[in-house]
Design a protein around this motif. Sequence first.
Motif, mmCIF file in Angstrom:
data_model
loop_
_atom_site.group_PDB
_atom_site.id
_atom_site.type_symbol
_atom_site.label_atom_id
_atom_site.label_comp_id
_atom_site.label_asym_id
_atom_site.label_seq_id
_atom_site.Cartn_x
_atom_site.Cartn_y
_atom_site.Cartn_z
ATOM 1 N N ASP A 128 0.847 -1.194 0.000
ATOM 2 C CA ASP A 128 0.000 0.000 0.000
ATOM 3 C C ASP A 128 0.885 1.248 0.000
ATOM 4 O OD1 ASP A 128 -2.589 -1.479 0.470
ATOM 5 O OD2 ASP A 128 -1.415 -2.117 2.222
ATOM 6 N N MET A 129 1.010 1.856 -1.159
ATOM 7 C CA MET A 129 1.908 3.021 -1.254
ATOM 8 C C MET A 129 1.336 4.116 -2.123
ATOM 9 S SD MET A 129 5.026 2.234 -3.915
ATOM 10 C CE MET A 129 5.095 3.828 -4.751
ATOM 11 N N LEU A 130 1.853 5.306 -1.875
ATOM 12 C CA LEU A 130 1.579 6.451 -2.734
ATOM 13 C C LEU A 130 2.902 6.854 -3.356
ATOM 14 C CD1 LEU A 130 -0.486 8.737 -3.548
ATOM 15 C CD2 LEU A 130 0.417 10.019 -1.607
ATOM 16 N N GLY A 131 2.944 6.916 -4.677
ATOM 17 C CA GLY A 131 4.140 7.389 -5.373
ATOM 18 C C GLY A 131 3.888 8.821 -5.802
ATOM 19 N N MET A 132 4.695 9.760 -5.278
ATOM 20 C CA MET A 132 4.459 11.178 -5.557
ATOM 21 C C MET A 132 5.557 11.743 -6.456
ATOM 22 S SD MET A 132 3.453 12.654 -1.788
ATOM 23 C CE MET A 132 3.244 14.321 -2.433
ATOM 24 N N VAL A 133 5.217 12.783 -7.203
ATOM 25 C CA VAL A 133 6.219 13.561 -7.923
ATOM 26 C C VAL A 133 5.991 15.031 -7.596
ATOM 27 C CG1 VAL A 133 4.826 13.542 -10.026
ATOM 28 C CG2 VAL A 133 7.253 14.080 -10.168
ATOM 29 N N VAL A 134 7.071 15.706 -7.175
ATOM 30 C CA VAL A 134 6.998 17.136 -6.836
ATOM 31 C C VAL A 134 7.915 17.861 -7.800
ATOM 32 C CG1 VAL A 134 7.247 18.862 -5.020
ATOM 33 C CG2 VAL A 134 6.648 16.519 -4.416
ATOM 34 N N SER A 135 7.296 18.540 -8.749
ATOM 35 C CA SER A 135 8.067 19.150 -9.827
ATOM 36 C C SER A 135 7.359 20.454 -10.211
ATOM 37 C CB SER A 135 8.133 18.134 -10.975
ATOM 38 O OG SER A 135 8.851 18.646 -12.050
ATOM 39 N N THR A 136 7.181 20.686 -11.514
ATOM 40 C CA THR A 136 6.396 21.854 -11.937
ATOM 41 C C THR A 136 4.986 21.760 -11.385
ATOM 42 O OG1 THR A 136 7.659 21.764 -13.968
ATOM 43 C CG2 THR A 136 5.793 23.251 -13.941
ATOM 44 N N GLY A 137 4.476 20.554 -11.307
ATOM 45 C CA GLY A 137 3.214 20.279 -10.628
ATOM 46 C C GLY A 137 3.472 19.260 -9.524
ATOM 47 N N VAL A 138 2.412 18.897 -8.829
ATOM 48 C CA VAL A 138 2.522 17.842 -7.808
ATOM 49 C C VAL A 138 1.474 16.784 -8.144
ATOM 50 C CG1 VAL A 138 2.331 17.265 -5.353
ATOM 51 C CG2 VAL A 138 3.295 19.476 -6.044
ATOM 52 N N GLY A 139 1.924 15.555 -8.374
ATOM 53 C CA GLY A 139 0.976 14.499 -8.734
ATOM 54 C C GLY A 139 1.340 13.205 -8.040
ATOM 55 N N GLY A 140 0.627 12.145 -8.390
ATOM 56 C CA GLY A 140 0.940 10.873 -7.770
ATOM 57 C C GLY A 140 0.077 9.751 -8.297
ATOM 58 N N GLY A 141 0.411 8.560 -7.822
ATOM 59 C CA GLY A 141 -0.362 7.366 -8.143
ATOM 60 C C GLY A 141 -0.480 6.529 -6.890
ATOM 61 N N LEU A 142 -1.595 5.826 -6.756
ATOM 62 C CA LEU A 142 -1.924 5.115 -5.526
ATOM 63 C C LEU A 142 -1.969 3.610 -5.779
ATOM 64 C CD1 LEU A 142 -2.938 5.482 -2.559
ATOM 65 C CD2 LEU A 142 -5.258 5.640 -3.505
ATOM 66 N N ILE A 143 -1.227 2.875 -4.938
ATOM 67 C CA ILE A 143 -1.228 1.408 -5.005
ATOM 68 C C ILE A 143 -1.858 0.899 -3.709
ATOM 69 C CG2 ILE A 143 0.213 -0.671 -5.167
ATOM 70 C CD1 ILE A 143 0.870 0.977 -7.559
ATOM 71 N N LEU A 144 -2.914 0.134 -3.811
ATOM 72 C CA LEU A 144 -3.517 -0.478 -2.617
ATOM 73 C C LEU A 144 -3.670 -1.970 -2.865
ATOM 74 C CD1 LEU A 144 -6.343 2.081 -1.625
ATOM 75 C CD2 LEU A 144 -4.061 1.828 -0.616
ATOM 76 N N GLY A 145 -3.320 -2.775 -1.867
ATOM 77 C CA GLY A 145 -3.410 -4.220 -2.036
ATOM 78 C C GLY A 145 -2.550 -4.721 -3.183
ATOM 79 N N ARG A 147 -2.043 -3.366 -6.022
ATOM 80 C CA ARG A 147 -2.534 -3.018 -7.364
ATOM 81 C C ARG A 147 -2.742 -1.522 -7.498
ATOM 82 N NH1 ARG A 147 -5.450 -7.118 -10.213
ATOM 83 N NH2 ARG A 147 -5.125 -9.112 -9.190
ATOM 84 N N LEU A 148 -2.526 -1.019 -8.709
ATOM 85 C CA LEU A 148 -2.797 0.385 -8.983
ATOM 86 C C LEU A 148 -4.297 0.650 -8.871
ATOM 87 C CD1 LEU A 148 -1.812 3.195 -10.045
ATOM 88 C CD2 LEU A 148 -2.269 2.324 -12.347
ATOM 89 N N VAL A 149 -4.642 1.692 -8.121
ATOM 90 C CA VAL A 149 -6.040 2.127 -8.040
ATOM 91 C C VAL A 149 -6.218 3.253 -9.063
ATOM 92 C CG1 VAL A 149 -7.802 3.153 -6.560
ATOM 93 C CG2 VAL A 149 -6.143 1.546 -5.595
ATOM 94 N N HIS A 150 -7.114 3.057 -10.020
ATOM 95 C CA HIS A 150 -7.281 4.048 -11.083
ATOM 96 C C HIS A 150 -8.232 5.165 -10.673
ATOM 97 C CE1 HIS A 150 -5.203 1.408 -13.918
ATOM 98 N NE2 HIS A 150 -5.960 0.425 -13.472
#
Length: 321
Positions: A128-145, A147-150
Amino acid sequence: MSQPVLAVDIGGTKLAAALAGPTGSLHGVRRVATPPGGDAATLWETLTELIDAVLDGSRVAGVGVGCGGPMRWPEGVVSPLNMPGWRDFPLRAALAGRFPGVQVRVHNDAVCLAVAEHWRGAGRGSADMLGMVVSTGVGGGLILGGRLVHGGSGNAGHIGHVVVEPDGPLCGCGGRGCLEAIARGPGLTAWAMRQGWIPGGESAAGTVRPASYLEATAASGRQLALDAAAGDEIALAAMSRAGRALGVAIASAVNLCDLDLVTIGGGLSQAGPPLFEPLRAALGDHTRLEFARRVRVVPAALGQESGLVGAAALVLAADRY
Ligand SMILES: [Zn+2]
């Protein structure tokens, strides 16, 4: 899967493509500058020339693409903020026409970075993780169990618009006090300059500069991070401001999603202790329940090819991502 997968990473400054083997190893990586101000046809032509050069006659088992948002997902109809030539451009359909009979998947570039960290980077083994990117914008993707949660529109994990200061600065999304409004590189450097930061030099606190100076000086978040590491007080204050905002947003995500890991990529993540110490302090202040205190926050492990690795995973590990 004996044939390789074509991985493509599309951003406002560069386009990248490579062939990926079954474990995500990349071959024949090529990059080209995104044509500035290019119209839809020019952008497509640049992309297909890049792809043809990478393929060099090879057949592929699938195509995975990370592209700047926003987009209609999973259709892959893209309108990248910093590529004005593409508005509602049917990227997935155009690629499917070029690669008949194989899977073609398109996802948000920040989601691809999160997937890459989970698949082959600092997030390996995390459920269970959150992958973040902090750059010109701030975004991320969420993995639970595992698997990627869309989410319903492919935007789950988009932590940039989690509110950290309800009365804070205006955000590009039209809201106020979003994490992105405070921690995005350009927002942070503008804040530092208003406090009197001189990029690459010792700041005189309290010095007010005219607006024209602020506009004329294109200082990057990376420079700000360097100045903070060198002990510049205003740069340190800026990193502390970003770190606290990140810590508050991450605490909310951890409390909501029961995460064990958060990875942070992008230029600002290289700042080290000036960013991560205030981040961890704010995170500690706002994660008081036992379950939430186990989370680890670490810099992303993969470098500039991360977007390509994540794009490849959309096809090579499609059961999870
Ligand atoms: Zn926002």
